[in-house]
Design a protein around this motif. Sequence first.
Motif, short mmCIF file in Angstrom:
data_model
loop_
_atom_site.label_atom_id
_atom_site.label_comp_id
_atom_site.label_asym_id
_atom_site.label_seq_id
_atom_site.Cartn_x
_atom_site.Cartn_y
_atom_site.Cartn_z
N ASP A 2 -23.25 8.30 -66.86
CA ASP A 2 -23.65 8.48 -65.74
C ASP A 2 -25.06 7.86 -65.56
OD1 ASP A 2 -25.07 10.22 -67.38
OD2 ASP A 2 -24.69 12.04 -66.40
N LYS A 3 -25.39 7.01 -66.79
CA LYS A 3 -26.69 6.36 -66.58
C LYS A 3 -26.60 4.83 -66.89
CE LYS A 3 -29.36 10.50 -68.50
NZ LYS A 3 -30.04 10.93 -69.64
N LYS A 61 -26.14 6.26 -58.50
CA LYS A 61 -25.34 7.19 -59.28
C LYS A 61 -23.93 7.43 -58.64
CE LYS A 61 -28.85 10.80 -60.15
NZ LYS A 61 -29.47 12.14 -59.83
#
Length: 490
Positions: A27-28, A44
């Motif tokens: 998620d990064k 995101k």
Amino acid sequence: MKIKIESVRSIGKKTSLLCAFVIEGSDKASGLSELDSKTSDLIKQSLSDMGGKFGKITVIPTKSPAQRIVLAGIGKKEKFTEDTIRFVSGKIAQKARELKLKDFSIILPPSSVFDTLSSASQIVEGCKLSLYKFDKFKSEKENTIPELSIIVPKSEKISKSAKISEIVSDATIFTKSIANLPPNECTPTTLANFAKEMAKKNKMKCSVFSKNELKKQGFGGIIAVGKGSKNEPKMIVLEHLKGKASEKPIVLVGKAVTFDTGGISLKPGAKMDEMKFDKCGGCTVLGIMKAVSELKLPINVVGIIPSVENMPSGESYRPGDIIKLYNGKTAEILNTDAEGRLILADALSYGEKHYKPRAIIDFATLTGACIIALGTNVAAIVSNNEKLKQKIIESSKKTTEEIWELPLNEDYMNMIKSDVADMKNVGIGRSAGTITAAAFLRNAINDTPWVHVDIAGVAWTQEATKEKPYNPKGATGFGVRLILDYLQNI
């Protein structure tokens, strides 16, 4: 293509395109954590949509110093290879060109994920090679070559690694550009002129043997194959002698049949146009020698390129002929389309006799049988020396120019024995065609450590070639990165 290594905060980098790599399931996006909240929300959402899948490219317009942000998926961590960053970087570069941008920036992946020096090298190779196009003969050319910035931690080693990769990539492009030339634009004489020009620029010694010299000195294989064409055969010798005078050189030999009709044993018409690529082995040696000189490697390396055009005519050599090779052995000709091994045998024998090398490595688009055995993504190697072979295999793993060893024992050597000469130029039927060709070459040298690389399936992109952005359609330059890694390790 201009390349800059910059130690700056990625968040403040003013660029047309700022790219970060994304691991599948993460998620990064590395290097983008400090963006403003609005842009962070977009990232995101995009991360959720694209998922970091391998080769997936997502472009996000922004109002930050970077006009666009790119998220580039590199797949699952357990599936990372030495080719992951190279492959995806190529996709990024092609996207930048597609968008007609003047520049783009890539954030170096963190050292916790990839080795930083290797990553920098792979980004350079992936981007430079993916933007290559052979458009010499097109009226409209692709002129958009964006500038690349690689955002890295401050490190002189990274800058040096990237510079080395630029030289290696340029040598690969040089190889491709000559290999892609049509036969009317690249005869043995033209190839020799390319070598002379390159050698002069890079301060190497270049010698070119003419037809008369070849005949006088007993290069029976080169003369036999080349005499059917009005374009005379040549043998090119390049010397980079920057090591100790007492140090034995490494000899590289490359087959350069500038066009191969098969001679009297004429090939079928279908795909005969691809036989302009029968010079790829010689072009590989040219590219390697160019880079060896530009890298100023403190070693002794000699490149030997026998070059002919194999044509049918009243002067052509024939099935049934018996010819005498440079080392004094005789060869019965059963098929004039098995010509590469004849010119290579002469060059190998010459290289061993005159340079007494510590190793010989040859490259040749030698056999269609190699494609039947291994397909179009893996080259075959045959060797008489375990230590040398292992070093080449190690470099293959690093550069992802894949190779696979085939055996060569006495049974295969017996398959090329002739009733009327020392050997014949083809084996028994269609059996073990790649190996019996190598067996013929093995007869040309004594006990010098030797590796033969059959690049018939990998020298240019074919129907079943795996799609890679850094291998656009045409010649691939296979072997340049592989051997330059081996030579640098020395």
